[in-house]
Design a protein around this motif. Structure first.
Motif, PDB file in Angstrom:
ATOM      1  N   TYR A  94      87.986  88.140  93.766  1.00  0.00           N
ATOM      2  CA  TYR A  94      86.862  87.904  94.666  1.00  0.00           C
ATOM      3  C   TYR A  94      87.222  88.159  96.121  1.00  0.00           C
ATOM      4  O   TYR A  94      86.369  88.555  96.910  1.00  0.00           O
ATOM      5  N   ASP A 109      75.676  92.477  99.236  1.00  0.00           N
ATOM      6  CA  ASP A 109      75.704  91.162  99.845  1.00  0.00           C
ATOM      7  C   ASP A 109      77.049  90.508  99.559  1.00  0.00           C
ATOM      8  O   ASP A 109      77.463  90.404  98.409  1.00  0.00           O
ATOM      9  N   THR A 110      77.771  90.068 100.568  1.00  0.00           N
ATOM     10  CA  THR A 110      79.080  89.458 100.315  1.00  0.00           C
ATOM     11  C   THR A 110      78.996  87.947 100.140  1.00  0.00           C
ATOM     12  O   THR A 110      79.989  87.307  99.805  1.00  0.00           O
ATOM     13  N   GLN A 111      77.812  87.388 100.371  1.00  0.00           N
ATOM     14  CA  GLN A 111      77.707  85.934 100.340  1.00  0.00           C
ATOM     15  C   GLN A 111      78.178  85.298  99.031  1.00  0.00           C
ATOM     16  O   GLN A 111      78.934  84.328  99.079  1.00  0.00           O
ATOM     17  N   PRO A 112      77.767  85.836  97.852  1.00  0.00           N
ATOM     18  CA  PRO A 112      78.211  85.204  96.592  1.00  0.00           C
ATOM     19  C   PRO A 112      79.723  85.098  96.497  1.00  0.00           C
ATOM     20  O   PRO A 112      80.253  84.107  95.987  1.00  0.00           O
ATOM     21  N   TYR A 113      80.434  86.116  97.013  1.00  0.00           N
ATOM     22  CA  TYR A 113      81.893  86.098  96.956  1.00  0.00           C
ATOM     23  C   TYR A 113      82.437  84.896  97.715  1.00  0.00           C
ATOM     24  O   TYR A 113      83.356  84.214  97.279  1.00  0.00           O
ATOM     25  N   TYR A 115      80.806  82.139  98.482  1.00  0.00           N
ATOM     26  CA  TYR A 115      80.462  80.893  97.788  1.00  0.00           C
ATOM     27  C   TYR A 115      81.501  80.592  96.714  1.00  0.00           C
ATOM     28  O   TYR A 115      81.983  79.466  96.594  1.00  0.00           O
ATOM     29  N   LEU A 116      81.826  81.642  95.934  1.00  0.00           N
ATOM     30  CA  LEU A 116      82.793  81.437  94.848  1.00  0.00           C
ATOM     31  C   LEU A 116      84.160  81.045  95.380  1.00  0.00           C
ATOM     32  O   LEU A 116      84.779  80.094  94.909  1.00  0.00           O
ATOM     33  N   ASP A 142      81.993  91.379  90.090  1.00  0.00           N
ATOM     34  CA  ASP A 142      80.962  91.445  91.108  1.00  0.00           C
ATOM     35  C   ASP A 142      79.896  90.411  90.774  1.00  0.00           C
ATOM     36  O   ASP A 142      79.149  90.586  89.819  1.00  0.00           O
ATOM     37  N   PRO A 143      79.836  89.328  91.528  1.00  0.00           N
ATOM     38  CA  PRO A 143      78.884  88.265  91.168  1.00  0.00           C
ATOM     39  C   PRO A 143      77.438  88.732  91.246  1.00  0.00           C
ATOM     40  O   PRO A 143      76.551  88.075  90.709  1.00  0.00           O
ATOM     41  N   ASN A 144      77.198  89.865  91.924  1.00  0.00           N
ATOM     42  CA  ASN A 144      75.816  90.351  92.003  1.00  0.00           C
ATOM     43  C   ASN A 144      75.359  90.963  90.692  1.00  0.00           C
ATOM     44  O   ASN A 144      74.190  91.022  90.392  1.00  0.00           O
TER      45      ASN A 144
END
Lengths: 223, 252, 74
Positions: free
Chosen positions: A177, A191-195, A197-198, B185-187
């Motif tokens: 991540y 979008d890098t936000q989820p990374y 958050y994780l 990739d969480p997306n």
């Protein structure tokens, strides 16, 4: 409790600053590893830009690994560690203080050196900021997880190599991540936000459990 | 009629009991594996139908999937015995964890090896960074780490407890590691492996696969019990009953 | 004969199928053989240890007997 934490933290940092070469070794190890890659794989801009995030993160993993061996070793050798265990204070708290000191000395410098490395790999300014942010969130996790391994291999022959064998597989989520965030930031729409958050969630979990596990490991190793 | 299972928590009682069980587990494992081989090669269709048709090479499934299942199951067993050992401080649990580890590592290697030889004809490459293949590789590293840590520490008590803690940390991290590999990739998430579809698999194929799994399972019982008996003998070599056993074995 | 050849070829994929099955069972057999050998070395080692200890114990008891009898004479 906070006072004890501050005390250990202050002590470890003072000790480390008296022997500055240890801190600088880690930093230069990181820079050298990162600089070796373009020599090995060729210096085409496009390729370097693609490899950059992964290379920087792998180098960060190895650099933090390198310093881990010393996390408890000195205190173990001169008996300070046993004294710490005999105090009434919770061992996990003392361990956490040591980990924080370790991160301030080996993880944080990597965050500040990242722009230099980013330029070597032709990363855009935006990507460099993301890289600094991801290193800032990710490297504490490395120190926290690594402390468990350092405690388990305390005082063993060839502990350093063994330590990397035990801990590197556990670093994978951070690697995935951390470098993923940087790689994705180069794509316009992504979008890098989820990374983050994780990574943040991992950091919180590691903060909660890693000191406890390291304390248990220290008890096993020292008793 | 109740059998006191706790009786077998003592190495003295466990050693002969395991000795009696090993031939049964081993024999049954052999029968099941041979049966599965026969069924897998002679009673199954030559092609795997469905959405992703595969030719004869799909028969690797009969060892690949059971080995992969066993590799994960045995890690669970390893971690469970480690946890029991740490909580209840029972010597035999640590020995059990120790005895399971090499068999688990072997099954992990088998799963990787057969995966590579299945991947070549079906994906066109021996190795792909497919999530499940990668996860299996990480599992292999965890097994190796456990074994390496245990053998690096001379003091048995510390070795047992330290490697047990490592096994538990590994178990906690495993879902996170697997998940991060599965979903880099969480997306959006993608995987080369198709979703497992046990329900709509051909019944003959399923029979062969499940008997092989059972065979491998019994085989792991037999090998880990045999290894455990060795560990017990070594660790208890000071006590009288071990000396008696050794004398008896030396005569036969 | 032809059916055996057909079986071995596995529709042209014999190499992959037999490499998988071969290595799997070779490893399993190797594990069993290694366990058997391991058991023999352990038995030999523990046996040697216990004989060594037994001799020492015997020697000790002899000495004790000797001293007791000499004590009786005095």
């Amino acid at each position: 409790m906070l006072k004890v934490f501050g005390c250990i933290l202050g002590r470890d940092i003072t000790l480390a600053l008296r022997r500055r070469t240890d801190v600088l070794t880690t930093l230069f190890f990181f820079i050298i590893v990162v600089s070796l890659f373009p020599l090995g794989v060729g210096s085409e801009r496009e390729m370097l830009r693609e490899l950059g995030p992964g290379v920087v993160w792998v180098a960060a993993l190895l650099a933090s690994m390198l310093a881990l061996e010393r996390l408890f070793a000195a205190d173990f050798d001169d008996g300070t560690l046993e004294q710490m265990m005999l105090t009434g204070q919770p061992l996990a708290l003392l361990v956490l203080a040591k980990i924080v000191a370790h991160w301030l000395l080996t993880g944080l410098p990597l965050v500040f050196i990242a722009p230099l490395v980013g330029m070597q790999y032709h990363l855009s300014d935006g990507a460099i900021w993301i890289m600094m942010a991801s290193l800032a969130v990710g490297t504490p996790i490395l120190s926290l997880l690594g402390a468990i391994g350092a405690a388990l291999t305390l005082g063993l022959r060839g502990g350093g190599i063994l330590l990397s064998l035990l801990i590197l597989p556990l670093y994978i989520p951070v690697l995935v991540y951390g470098s993923g965030a940087v790689a994705v930031s180069m794509i316009e729409i992504a979008d890098t936000q989820p990374y983050f958050y994780l990574l943040g969630a991992f950091l919180l979990l590691a903060l909660l459990f890693a000191p406890l596990a390291s304390a248990a490991a220290l008890r096993i190793s020292v008793e | 009629m109740t059998i006191n299972l706790f009786k077998y928590a003592a190495p003295t009682a466990f050693y002969p009991a395991a000795g009696r069980l090993i031939p049964w587990f081993g024999g049954l494992a052999l029968i099941l594996i041979l049966f599965s081989l026969y069924w897998g090669f002679f009673e199954t269709p030559e092609r795997l139908g469905g959405s992703n048709p595969q030719k004869e090479y799909y028969r690797i499934i009969f060892i690949h999937v059971p080995a992969a299942w066993m590799s994960m199951w045995l890690y669970l067993v390893l971690a469970a015995w480690s946890a029991i050992g740490l909580v209840f401080n029972t010597r035999l649990s640590f020995m059990m964890a120790n005895a399971v580890a090499p068999t688990g590592a072997i099954f992990t290697f088998i799963a990787l090896w057969t995966g590579a030889f299945w991947g070549r004809p079906s994906w066109g490459t021996y190795w792909d960074w497919d999530p499940r293949l990668t996860s299996e590789l990480i599992l292999f590293f965890l097994y190796i780490g456990y074994i390496a840590l245990h053998s690096a520490i001379d003091d048995t008590r510390r070795a047992d407890r330290a490697s047990a803690l490592l096994a538990i940390v590994g178990l906690v991290m495993l879902p996170i590691i697997f998940w991060s590999i599965n979903c880099p990739d969480p997306n959006q998430c993608a995987a080369l492996h198709q979703r497992s579809s046990l329900s709509n698999i051909e019944s003959n194929i399923l029979t062969a696969m499940l008997t092989m799994t059972l065979g491998f399972w019994l085989y792991s019982f037999a090998t880990s019990f045999a290894r455990l008996r060795g560990i017990i003998l070594l660790r208890e070599s000071d006590s009288g009953w071990v000396r008696k056993i050794v004398e008896r074995e030396a005569r036969t | 004969m032809e059916s055996v050849m057909n079986f071995l070829q596995q529709g042209g994929f014999g190499f992959y199928v037999w490499a998988s099955f071969g290595v799997t069972f070779a490893l399993m057999i190797a594990e069993v053989v290694q366990l058997g050998r391991n058991r023999r070395t352990i038995l030999a080692r523990v046996g040697r240890l216990s004989r060594l200890r037994g001799q020492r114990a015997d020697a000790g008891s002899h000495r004790r007997h000797a001293s007791e009898s000499s004590g009786g004479q005095a």
